[in-house]
Design a protein around this motif. Structure first.
Motif, PDB file in Angstrom:
ATOM      1  N   ILE A 167       0.941  -1.341   0.000  1.00 30.72           N
ATOM      2  CA  ILE A 167       0.410   0.249   0.028  1.00 30.72           C
ATOM      3  C   ILE A 167       0.685   1.347   0.232  1.00 30.72           C
ATOM      4  O   ILE A 167       1.895   1.228   0.189  1.00 30.72           O
ATOM      5  CB  ILE A 167      -0.933  -0.201   0.864  1.00 30.72           C
ATOM      6  CG1 ILE A 167      -1.947  -1.530   1.104  1.00 30.72           C
ATOM      7  CG2 ILE A 167      -1.688   1.040   1.398  1.00 30.72           C
ATOM      8  CD1 ILE A 167      -2.693  -0.950   2.372  1.00 30.72           C
ATOM      9  N   ALA A 168       0.666   1.893  -0.683  1.00 29.78           N
ATOM     10  CA  ALA A 168       0.943   2.986  -1.485  1.00 29.78           C
ATOM     11  C   ALA A 168       0.474   4.468  -1.171  1.00 29.78           C
ATOM     12  O   ALA A 168      -0.757   4.420  -1.682  1.00 29.78           O
ATOM     13  CB  ALA A 168       2.710   2.769  -1.786  1.00 29.78           C
ATOM     14  N   PHE A 169       0.890   5.981  -1.003  1.00 29.74           N
ATOM     15  CA  PHE A 169       0.648   6.780  -1.695  1.00 29.74           C
ATOM     16  C   PHE A 169       0.891   6.643  -3.472  1.00 29.74           C
ATOM     17  O   PHE A 169       2.338   6.768  -3.289  1.00 29.74           O
ATOM     18  CB  PHE A 169       1.201   8.566  -1.465  1.00 29.74           C
ATOM     19  CG  PHE A 169       0.885   7.996  -0.016  1.00 29.74           C
ATOM     20  CD1 PHE A 169      -0.594   8.845   0.851  1.00 29.74           C
ATOM     21  CD2 PHE A 169       1.407   8.586   1.155  1.00 29.74           C
ATOM     22  CE1 PHE A 169      -0.858   8.980   1.856  1.00 29.74           C
ATOM     23  CE2 PHE A 169       1.191   8.929   2.963  1.00 29.74           C
ATOM     24  CZ  PHE A 169       0.361   9.011   3.036  1.00 29.74           C
ATOM     25  N   HIS A 170       0.482   7.229  -3.874  1.00 34.52           N
ATOM     26  CA  HIS A 170       0.608   7.788  -5.430  1.00 34.52           C
ATOM     27  C   HIS A 170      -0.383   7.962  -6.416  1.00 34.52           C
ATOM     28  O   HIS A 170      -1.181   8.172  -5.775  1.00 34.52           O
ATOM     29  CB  HIS A 170       1.389   6.294  -6.434  1.00 34.52           C
ATOM     30  CG  HIS A 170       0.174   5.233  -6.668  1.00 34.52           C
ATOM     31  ND1 HIS A 170      -0.397   5.256  -7.456  1.00 34.52           N
ATOM     32  CD2 HIS A 170      -0.401   4.473  -6.327  1.00 34.52           C
ATOM     33  CE1 HIS A 170      -1.990   4.610  -7.587  1.00 34.52           C
ATOM     34  NE2 HIS A 170      -1.727   3.352  -6.887  1.00 34.52           N
ATOM     35  N   SER A 171       0.173   8.636  -7.182  1.00 41.60           N
ATOM     36  CA  SER A 171      -0.307  10.104  -7.971  1.00 41.60           C
ATOM     37  C   SER A 171      -1.693   8.456  -9.501  1.00 41.60           C
ATOM     38  O   SER A 171      -1.057   7.791  -9.744  1.00 41.60           O
ATOM     39  CB  SER A 171       0.009  10.755  -8.994  1.00 41.60           C
ATOM     40  OG  SER A 171       0.391   9.813  -9.924  1.00 41.60           O
ATOM     41  N   GLY A 184      -5.933  -1.096  -2.863  1.00 44.31           N
ATOM     42  CA  GLY A 184      -5.270  -0.923  -1.636  1.00 44.31           C
ATOM     43  C   GLY A 184      -4.737   0.656  -1.286  1.00 44.31           C
ATOM     44  O   GLY A 184      -4.526   0.681  -0.314  1.00 44.31           O
ATOM     45  N   CYS A 185      -4.149   1.124  -2.944  1.00 50.22           N
ATOM     46  CA  CYS A 185      -3.300   2.336  -2.286  1.00 50.22           C
ATOM     47  C   CYS A 185      -3.990   3.656  -2.013  1.00 50.22           C
ATOM     48  O   CYS A 185      -5.135   3.647  -2.325  1.00 50.22           O
ATOM     49  CB  CYS A 185      -2.905   2.492  -3.360  1.00 50.22           C
ATOM     50  SG  CYS A 185      -1.086   1.200  -3.642  1.00 50.22           S
ATOM     51  N   VAL A 186      -3.548   4.391  -1.648  1.00 52.96           N
ATOM     52  CA  VAL A 186      -3.563   5.453  -1.489  1.00 52.96           C
ATOM     53  C   VAL A 186      -4.146   6.597  -3.008  1.00 52.96           C
ATOM     54  O   VAL A 186      -2.668   6.572  -2.545  1.00 52.96           O
ATOM     55  CB  VAL A 186      -3.577   6.331  -0.070  1.00 52.96           C
ATOM     56  CG1 VAL A 186      -3.995   7.994   0.345  1.00 52.96           C
ATOM     57  CG2 VAL A 186      -3.984   5.544   1.052  1.00 52.96           C
ATOM     58  N   ASN A 187      -5.039   6.549  -3.195  1.00 52.23           N
ATOM     59  CA  ASN A 187      -4.708   6.908  -4.628  1.00 52.23           C
ATOM     60  C   ASN A 187      -4.778   8.726  -4.291  1.00 52.23           C
ATOM     61  O   ASN A 187      -5.556   8.988  -4.424  1.00 52.23           O
ATOM     62  CB  ASN A 187      -5.536   6.888  -5.929  1.00 52.23           C
ATOM     63  CG  ASN A 187      -5.827   5.930  -6.645  1.00 52.23           C
ATOM     64  OD1 ASN A 187      -6.026   5.001  -7.382  1.00 52.23           O
ATOM     65  ND2 ASN A 187      -4.820   5.063  -6.218  1.00 52.23           N
ATOM     66  N   MET A 188      -3.858   9.952  -4.969  1.00 49.04           N
ATOM     67  CA  MET A 188      -4.025  11.286  -5.364  1.00 49.04           C
ATOM     68  C   MET A 188      -3.499  11.765  -6.662  1.00 49.04           C
ATOM     69  O   MET A 188      -3.129  11.137  -7.261  1.00 49.04           O
ATOM     70  CB  MET A 188      -2.429  11.468  -4.666  1.00 49.04           C
ATOM     71  CG  MET A 188      -3.225  10.884  -2.973  1.00 49.04           C
ATOM     72  SD  MET A 188      -1.673  11.371  -2.214  1.00 49.04           S
ATOM     73  CE  MET A 188      -1.712  12.568  -1.552  1.00 49.04           C
TER      74      MET A 188
END
Length: 215
Positions: A167-171, A184-188
């Motif tokens: 799981i990561a922050f990513h664009s 599951g990732c934190v989309n930005m």
């Protein structure tokens, strides 16, 4: 994190769906949100405005129906607006850890704070869908890759900062409100992911709490 099949295959975009004449269960609330005449009855103008909103955020079927998913998306937007410049007013994200990235799944918001001082945000995010929820709790960034390639989804994950397993922050390029959510990732949004990349480092704290609507 998943590329829609039609885009992956280079297919032509589908033609716009026709408008429904049906009045949805959230008609009045949706009309109010969109600044339409609030009468609780579907009109051609209502349908086109709702359909435009659905199209912008990938809500299907895109037929202008004021249903649960459309209203849930709007309600999340209202909660985000209400957060203003005090997203941690309830004190749910720790203020005793120095610099920390907070993720509120309920409001689909993230921000960076240093103690009680807001450093960046709050900004909207797109977190894990039902069955692949972003895990809650205290985490730490342990790996960063500015142009990460996902071997699971076979897509680029720019400005990736991993804090919990995969799981990561990513664009991403899609709307933050595009259902059903990420893997599951934190989309930005790109600008926000880039700002996080510049502000955070390996070892920085991340705190995830709440529950995403619809999960």
């Amino acid at each position: 994190m998943v590329v829609p099949l039609t885009l992956a295959l280079g297919a032509a975009p589908a033609q716009a769906a026709s408008c429904t004449t049906s009045t949805g269960p959230y008609q009045t609330r949706v009309e109010r949100f969109l600044g339409l005449r609030v009468d609780g009855r579907q009109s051609a103008a209502d349908c086109k405005a709702i359909q435009k909103f659905q199209s912008a955020h990938g809500i299907t079927p895109t037929i202008g129906y004021a249903g649960p998913l459309t209203w849930r998306t709007m309600n999340t937007m209202l909660a985000q607006r209400a957060a203003g410049s005090t997203p941690n007013k309830a004190g749910k994200c720790p203020t005793n850890k120095g610099r920390i990235a907070c993720v509120d799944l309920t409001r689909q918001l993230t921000w960076i704070q240093d103690g009680a001082r807001l450093k960046y945000g709050p900004v909207p995010v797109r977190t894990g869908r039902d069955g692949a929820e972003t895990r809650t709790g205290s985490k730490r960034i342990y790996y960063r890759n500015i142009n990460h390639w996902s071997t699971l989804y076979h897509v680029r994950m720019p400005y990736s900062q991993f804090f919990d397993g995969g799981i990561a922050f990513h664009s991403v390029s899609k709307s933050m409100y595009n259902p059903p959510g990420s893997g599951g990732c934190v989309n930005m949004r790109t600008a926000d992911a880039k700002a996080y990349w510049n502000l955070l480092r390996n070892g920085d704290d991340v705190y995830v709490y709440g529950r995403k609507p619809g999960t």
